[in-house]
Scaffold this motif. Structure first.
Motif, PDB file in Angstrom:
ATOM      1  N   ALA A 110       0.606   4.901   3.535  1.00 27.03           N
ATOM      2  CA  ALA A 110       1.966   5.221   3.094  1.00 27.03           C
ATOM      3  C   ALA A 110       2.503   6.484   3.754  1.00 27.03           C
ATOM      4  O   ALA A 110       3.719   6.685   3.825  1.00 27.03           O
ATOM      5  CB  ALA A 110       1.989   5.382   1.571  1.00 27.03           C
ATOM      6  N   SER A 111       1.609   7.356   4.251  1.00 24.68           N
ATOM      7  CA  SER A 111       2.055   8.637   4.795  1.00 24.68           C
ATOM      8  C   SER A 111       3.074   8.443   5.914  1.00 24.68           C
ATOM      9  O   SER A 111       3.978   9.262   6.083  1.00 24.68           O
ATOM     10  CB  SER A 111       0.856   9.441   5.305  1.00 24.68           C
TER      11      SER A 111
ATOM     12  N   MET B 188       6.428   7.647   4.304  1.00 23.65           N
ATOM     13  CA  MET B 188       6.876   8.819   3.534  1.00 23.65           C
ATOM     14  C   MET B 188       7.468   9.849   4.505  1.00 23.65           C
ATOM     15  O   MET B 188       8.461  10.499   4.217  1.00 23.65           O
ATOM     16  CB  MET B 188       5.711   9.459   2.771  1.00 23.65           C
ATOM     17  N   TYR B 189       6.837   9.982   5.678  1.00 24.04           N
ATOM     18  CA  TYR B 189       7.346  10.901   6.687  1.00 24.04           C
ATOM     19  C   TYR B 189       8.701  10.419   7.223  1.00 24.04           C
ATOM     20  O   TYR B 189       9.650  11.190   7.330  1.00 24.04           O
ATOM     21  CB  TYR B 189       6.343  11.060   7.827  1.00 24.04           C
TER      22      TYR B 189
ATOM     23  N   GLN C 105      12.544   7.083  -4.442  1.00 24.44           N
ATOM     24  CA  GLN C 105      11.831   8.303  -4.097  1.00 24.44           C
ATOM     25  C   GLN C 105      12.800   9.464  -4.002  1.00 24.44           C
ATOM     26  O   GLN C 105      13.979   9.283  -3.736  1.00 24.44           O
ATOM     27  CB  GLN C 105      11.030   8.164  -2.809  1.00 24.44           C
TER      28      GLN C 105
ATOM     29  N   SER D 229      -1.742  13.098   4.558  1.00 23.63           N
ATOM     30  CA  SER D 229      -1.328  12.303   5.727  1.00 23.63           C
ATOM     31  C   SER D 229      -2.292  11.193   6.101  1.00 23.63           C
ATOM     32  O   SER D 229      -2.105  10.560   7.126  1.00 23.63           O
ATOM     33  CB  SER D 229      -1.175  13.222   6.952  1.00 23.63           C
TER      34      SER D 229
ATOM     35  N   ARG E 178       7.479  12.597  -6.354  1.00 24.01           N
ATOM     36  CA  ARG E 178       8.217  12.149  -5.179  1.00 24.01           C
ATOM     37  C   ARG E 178       8.504  10.654  -5.239  1.00 24.01           C
ATOM     38  O   ARG E 178       9.494  10.185  -4.705  1.00 24.01           O
ATOM     39  CB  ARG E 178       7.374  12.458  -3.950  1.00 24.01           C
ATOM     40  N   GLN E 179       7.609   9.918  -5.851  1.00 25.41           N
ATOM     41  CA  GLN E 179       7.821   8.470  -5.995  1.00 25.41           C
ATOM     42  C   GLN E 179       7.997   8.168  -7.477  1.00 25.41           C
ATOM     43  O   GLN E 179       7.228   8.672  -8.303  1.00 25.41           O
ATOM     44  CB  GLN E 179       6.607   7.716  -5.443  1.00 25.41           C
TER      45      GLN E 179
ATOM     46  N   VAL F  83       0.827  -1.217   0.000  1.00 27.31           N
ATOM     47  CA  VAL F  83       0.000   0.000   0.000  1.00 27.31           C
ATOM     48  C   VAL F  83       0.861   1.267   0.000  1.00 27.31           C
ATOM     49  O   VAL F  83       0.478   2.278   0.577  1.00 27.31           O
ATOM     50  CB  VAL F  83      -0.966   0.007   1.214  1.00 27.31           C
ATOM     51  N   HIS F  84       2.029   1.178  -0.710  1.00 27.78           N
ATOM     52  CA  HIS F  84       2.933   2.322  -0.631  1.00 27.78           C
ATOM     53  C   HIS F  84       2.609   3.388  -1.692  1.00 27.78           C
ATOM     54  O   HIS F  84       3.407   3.700  -2.571  1.00 27.78           O
ATOM     55  CB  HIS F  84       4.381   1.851  -0.717  1.00 27.78           C
ATOM     56  N   ARG F  85       1.411   3.891  -1.621  1.00 24.51           N
ATOM     57  CA  ARG F  85       0.905   5.011  -2.444  1.00 24.51           C
ATOM     58  C   ARG F  85       1.263   4.806  -3.923  1.00 24.51           C
ATOM     59  O   ARG F  85       0.856   3.827  -4.513  1.00 24.51           O
ATOM     60  CB  ARG F  85       1.465   6.334  -1.905  1.00 24.51           C
TER      61      ARG F  85
ATOM     62  N   GLN G 195      10.822   8.534   5.809  1.00 21.90           N
ATOM     63  CA  GLN G 195      11.822   8.659   4.743  1.00 21.90           C
ATOM     64  C   GLN G 195      12.408  10.068   4.721  1.00 21.90           C
ATOM     65  O   GLN G 195      13.620  10.263   4.667  1.00 21.90           O
ATOM     66  CB  GLN G 195      11.170   8.349   3.393  1.00 21.90           C
ATOM     67  N   GLU G 196      11.506  11.055   4.809  1.00 19.85           N
ATOM     68  CA  GLU G 196      11.937  12.443   4.743  1.00 19.85           C
ATOM     69  C   GLU G 196      12.715  12.823   6.013  1.00 19.85           C
ATOM     70  O   GLU G 196      13.799  13.400   5.947  1.00 19.85           O
ATOM     71  CB  GLU G 196      10.696  13.317   4.618  1.00 19.85           C
TER      72      GLU G 196
END
Lengths: 349, 395
Positions: free
Chosen positions: B137-138, B141-142, A224, B133, A335-336, A130-132, B144-145
Motif C-alpha cells: 500500500a505504501s 499512499m505516496y 483517506q 514504506s 490517515r485511512q 492489500v490497501h493497508r 495519493q499524498e
C-alpha cells in the motif's frame, strides 16, 4: 446493498464456533493473539506448512465453504508476513545462497485467497486487496460490485492479518504499538501514544439477495486524509444517502485504540451521534491491526443477531431497545478511515 | 453498460521511459534485458534482468520527489502515473477531485529495500526512514499524498496478474458509479527478495528468456510501471481515445500455489470469460499479448489453453522478451502494449523464438508488421492460480 448470510471469526476472543463475548480474555505481553481452534477440516500435512495468517483465514472460512461460492475476495495488509521475513532472513543470513522456496510462496499476500481457492476447488473470481488499513473495506466494496454484477451468486469475503514478530518490531519502532504497558482491560485509560498489537480472521458469505440473510450492509464510506472536517463531511454524506436516510443509529462501534493521537477522530464521530445512540468499543478485544475493522464487521453482524452487548464493550449510553442499526467507524493511523453501517436484514419477500 | 475508454497511458520499463520510447523499442525488436548494475546482489552478473538504467536518486530528481522514505517502486509508479495523467489531459483539479480513483497493483512494494527491511524487522538499529514504506500500500499512499488525490484509493496484489486486476477493478468502479475516472495500473522494481524467491523455485534463466521456444529455460525478472486513465465514453465524448476496454475476466486455476494445471483451466476460463464479457467470439480476436514468461510450465499451459479456446490461434507475442517479467507491472505493461498495437495498427515481434514447443506447435509473431486490428487480448497469469484476461478494442 450487500446481504450477509453467514459469518465466522477467529480472533483473540472466543468468537469462533459458539461465540462467548461476556468475559474479556486478557492480552499477553502487549499482544492479543488469535485463539486458534483445532483445525479439523485441513489435512495435517498442509496445515503444518501454513503460516498463521493463512491458517486462521482458512479456519474461519471453512464453516462457510460448505455451500458453493462464485468467488473469493480477501482483504489483508500483509498476508503471511512471518513467512516473508523468514525468507528475507534466509537471503541475508545465507548471503543469497541456496534457499528453500516454501516461505517465499507462502509470503505473497495473495497466498490466502489462493489457498482458499485451492482447498475449495473454486475457479471463480479470486482477488486480494492489500490497501493497508482499508484492505477489508475495499474487499467489501468489491463484494458490493460483484454481487450487483452477478445477482444470483454468493461470494466469500473476508479480512485477515497476523501479528508477525517482525512487523511488530517495525510498528514499535514507528511508534504504533507499545511494547510495555498495561493489559487490554485498561486500554482506554492509557495516556500517550501507541496501541496493543492484535490479529484475526473474519469471513462472510454474502450476496445481493435478502433471502435467508442474517445482516445487511446499508452504507459504506472509504476515504483517506488527516483532516477532521473530512471525517465530518463523509459522515454527513453517508447519513444523507437514500438507503440510510432517517434510520436511527442504535449503536456506534468505535475503533478507539488507546492511542491519544486517534482520539480526535473518534470524538468527532461521537459528537455527531444522536443523544440516544449508545457507543461501544472493540479494540480491547482485538488489538490494533490493519484489518481489525473486519472483526468489527463480524461483531456488528453478531450483535444484530444475538442482541447481547457485553458490558466491557460499552462506553456510553444504554441500548434500551432492539439494536437495528450499527455504525462502525474506524481509522487506521489517522490517515485511512471507514464508515460501515450494518442493519437487520429486511424480511425476505 | 457504459463503454470504458482509455484516454491516457504512461509506461516506464527497461526499453524506455515513456510510451513513445517503449513503442520505438518494441517496433525495433529491442531487448532491455541484461546485467543488473544498480544494486548489489550475488546474482548481478549471473541472472539477467530487465533493469531500468536510471538510478533511484536520478528518478527523485527528475520527479522532484523530496519526501523522505520514498522507494524506487513508488518513484517508478509516479513516473508512469504522471505521463498517463498528462496524456489524458487531466487538469490538477480533475486529478484531485473526489471522482478520480487510483487503483494500483504491486507485489514487491517497498520490499525492494531488502536490506533495510531486514534491519528494521530485527530492530537491530534505530528505525530507518522507510518504516512505513515496505508494504504494497505504501506506493499508492505516496501517490495519493504527492498528487493530492481525494478519491478512492486501493492496492491489489494477485501476484503476476495484479495490474490486470487493477485495470479490471477500475473499470468496474466506473461502471458501478463509484468513480468518474480511474487511474489504473501497476508497478514493481527489481528486488533481492524476488530474485532469490524465483531463483529458489528454479524458474529464472541464466540466458535471455525465449518465450514459447521449445528450448526455453525460464524467465528473467524485470522492473517497470504502466498506468492507464480510464473514463466512461459518455463522460468524455470529445476526448482522444486510445482504445476501449471491452472485456475482462478473473478466474482461478485452483490447482497449485506456484504452477498452472496441465489443461490450463484458469487461463482458459479467464480468456473465455473476457470474450463473453466483451460479447465477442474467439474468431474476433486479432492479436494476443500473451503472458509468455518463458517458464517451462507457463508457456506450455498458455499454449494448450489458447488452442483449447481458439482452435486456430491468432497472432500472438510475449513482450517479456523485451522487458523481462515485471510481476505486478506485467499486466499493465502488457495492456499498454496491446493498446499501442491497436492505436497504431501494428504488432511487435516476440524475441528469442526459434523452435515451437513440440506438443503445441505454436509460433509467436517474430517480425514487426502493420496490421489492421480490431480486438486485442492481453493475458496475465500468476502464482496462486490467479489468471486475468483483458480485451481492448479499437475506438
Amino acid at each position: 446493498m450487500l446481504y450477509f448470510h453467514d459469518y465466522s471469526c477467529i480472533s483473540p476472543q472466543p468468537t469462533y464456533g459458539n461465540p462467548v463475548l461476556g468475559q474479556l480474555l486478557a492480552s499477553q505481553e502487549s499482544k492479543l493473539f488469535a485463539r486458534e481452534p483445532a483445525y479439523s477440516g485441513i489435512p495435517p500435512g498442509i496445515l503444518r506448512r501454513m503460516g498463521k495468517a493463512v491458517r486462521i483465514a482458512i479456519g474461519a472460512a471453512l464453516p462457510l465453504m460448505k455451500d458453493p461460492a462464485m468467488g473469493i475476495i480477501i482483504g489483508t495488509a500483509n498476508g503471511g508476513m512471518e513467512d516473508c521475513i523468514k525468507f528475507l532472513d534466509q537471503i541475508i543470513e545465507y548471503q543469497e545462497g541456496m534457499l528453500t522456496p516454501g516461505n517465499f510462496v507462502q509470503s505473497t499476500t495473495n497466498a490466502i485467497a489462493a489457498q482458499l481457492g485451492l482447498i475449495s476447488k473454486n475457479k471463480g473470481y479470486n482477488i486480494t486487496h492489500v490497501h493497508r488499513g482499508l484492505s477489508f473495506e475495499n474487499a467489501l466494496l468489491d463484494a458490493i460490485m460483484i454481487t450487483r454484477e452477478n445477482p444470483a451468486g454468493h461470494y466469500l469475503v473476508g479480512g485477515v492479518d497476523e501479528i508477525s514478530s517482525y512487523d511488530y518490531n517495525i510498528e514499535c519502532l514507528a511508534g504504533w504499538y507499545r511494547s510495555h504497558g498495561i493489559g487490554n482491560e485498561h486500554l482506554y485509560q492509557w495516556e500517550g501514544t501507541g496501541s496493543l498489537a492484535g490479529e484475526g480472521a473474519s469471513m462472510f458469505r454474502v450476496s445481493a439477495s435478502p433471502a435467508g440473510a442474517r445482516a445487511q450492509l446499508t452504507g459504506i464510506r472509504i476515504f483517506q486524509g488527516e483532516d477532521l472536517t473530512r471525517v465530518e463531511d463523509e459522515l454527513s454524506g453517508l447519513l444523507a444517502e437514500p438507503g440510510m436516510n432517517g434510520q436511527h443509529i442504535d449503536l456506534l462501534l468505535s475503533g478507539e485504540n488507546g492511542d491519544a493521537r486517534m482520539l480526535p477522530f473518534y470524538n468527532t464521530v461521537e459528537k455527531f451521534m444522536q443523544r440516544d445512540t449508545a457507543i461501544a468499543r472493540f479494540k480491547h478485544m482485538t488489538g490494533e491491526f490493519a484489518t481489525a475493522s473486519a472483526v468489527a464487521a463480524w461483531l456488528a453482524c453478531h450483535l444484530l443477531e444475538k442482541q447481547e452487548l457485553p458490558d466491557h464493550m460499552l462506553k456510553k449510553g444504554l441500548v434500551g431497545k432492539e439494536i437495528e442499526n450499527i455504525l462502525v467507524y474506524n481509522t487506521f493511523k489517522g490517515r485511512q478511515h471507514s464508515f460501515m453501517q450494518f442493519s437487520k436484514p429486511l424480511p425476505a419477500i | 453498460m457504459s463503454r470504458i475508454v482509455v484516454t491516457g497511458m504512461g509506461i516506464i520499463s527497461a526499453i524506455g521511459d515513456s510510451a513513445a520510447k517503449n513503442r520505438q523499442s518494441l517496433s525495433a525488436g529491442i531487448c532491455g534485458i541484461g546485467h543488473i548494475e544498480l544494486f548489489a546482489s550475488r546474482y548481478a552478473g549471473i541472472l539477467p534482468c530487465g533493469e531500468i538504467k536510471i538510478p533511484t536518486d536520478n528518478l527523485k530528481q527528475v520527479l522532484q520527489s523530496k519526501e523522505p522514505g520514498v522507494t524506487r517502486t513508488s518513484l517508478l509508479a509516479l513516473h508512469a502515473v504522471r505521463e498517463a495523467i498528462s496524456d489524458a489531459g487531466l487538469t490538477p483539479e480533475e486529478v484531485s477531485s473526489a471522482g478520480t480513483c487510483l487503483i494500483g497493483a504491486t507485489t514487491v512494494g517497498g520490499m525492494c529495500l531488502t536490506d533495510e527491511l531486514y534491519h528494521d524487522a530485527h530492530k537491530d538499529k534505530e528505525g530507518s526512514e522507510y518504516l512505513s514504506s515496505y508494504d504494497c500500500a505504501s506506493v499508492n499512499m505516496y501517490l495519493q499524498e504527492h498528487l493530492r488525490l481525494k478519491g478512492l484509493i486501493n492496492t491489489i496484489n494477485t501476484a503476476c496478474s495484479s495490474s490486470a486486476n487493477a485495470i479490471m477493478y477500475g473499470a468496474r468502479l466506473l461502471r458501478n458509479g463509484f468513480a468518474r475516472r480511474a487511474i489504473v495500473g501497476g508497478v514493481d522494481s527489481l528486488a533481492k527478495f524476488t530474485i532469490n524467491g524465483f531463483n529458489a523455485l528454479h524458474i529464472l534463466s541464466g540466458q535471455i528468456c525465449r518465450p514459447f521456444d521449445r528450448d526455453r529455460s525460464g524467465l528473467n525478472l524485470g522492473e517497470g510501471a504502466a498506468f492507464l486513465v480510464l473514463e466512461r465514453e459518455q463522460d468524455v465524448p470529445h476526448k482522444k481515445q486510445l482504445a476501449s476496454l471491452s472485456g475482462y475476466c478473473n478466474a482461478n486455476d485452483a490447482y497449485h500455489p506456484s504452477s498452472l494445471s496441465d489443461q490450463g483451466d484458469g487461463p482458459y476460463l479467464a480468456m473465455k470469460g473476457a470474450l463473453e464479457s466483451a460479447g465477442l467470439s474467439s474468431a474476433d480476436i486479432d492479436f494476443i499479448n500473451a503472458h509468455g514468461t518463458a517458464t517451462e510450465n507457463n508457456d506450455l499451459v498458455e499454449s494448450t489453453s489458447m488452442l483449447r479456446l481458439f482452435g486456430q490461434v491468432p497472432s500472438f507475442c510475449s513482450s517479456k522478451s523485451n522487458t523481462g517479467h515485471t510481476l505486478g507491472a506485467a499486466g499493465a505493461i502488457g495492456a499498454a502494449y496491446s493498446i499501442l498495437s491497436l492505436a497504431h495498427g501494428e504488432i511487435y515481434p516476440s524475441l528469442g523464438f526459434e523452435q515451437p514447443i513440440t506438443q503445441t506447435g505454436l509460433k509467436p509473431a517474430t517480425d514487426y508488421r502493420q496490421m489492421h486490428l480490431e480486438h486485442v487480448m492481453s493475458n496475465s497469469f500468476g502464482f496462486g492460480g490467479n489468471c486475468t484476461s483483458l480485451i481492448f478494442s479499437k475506438s
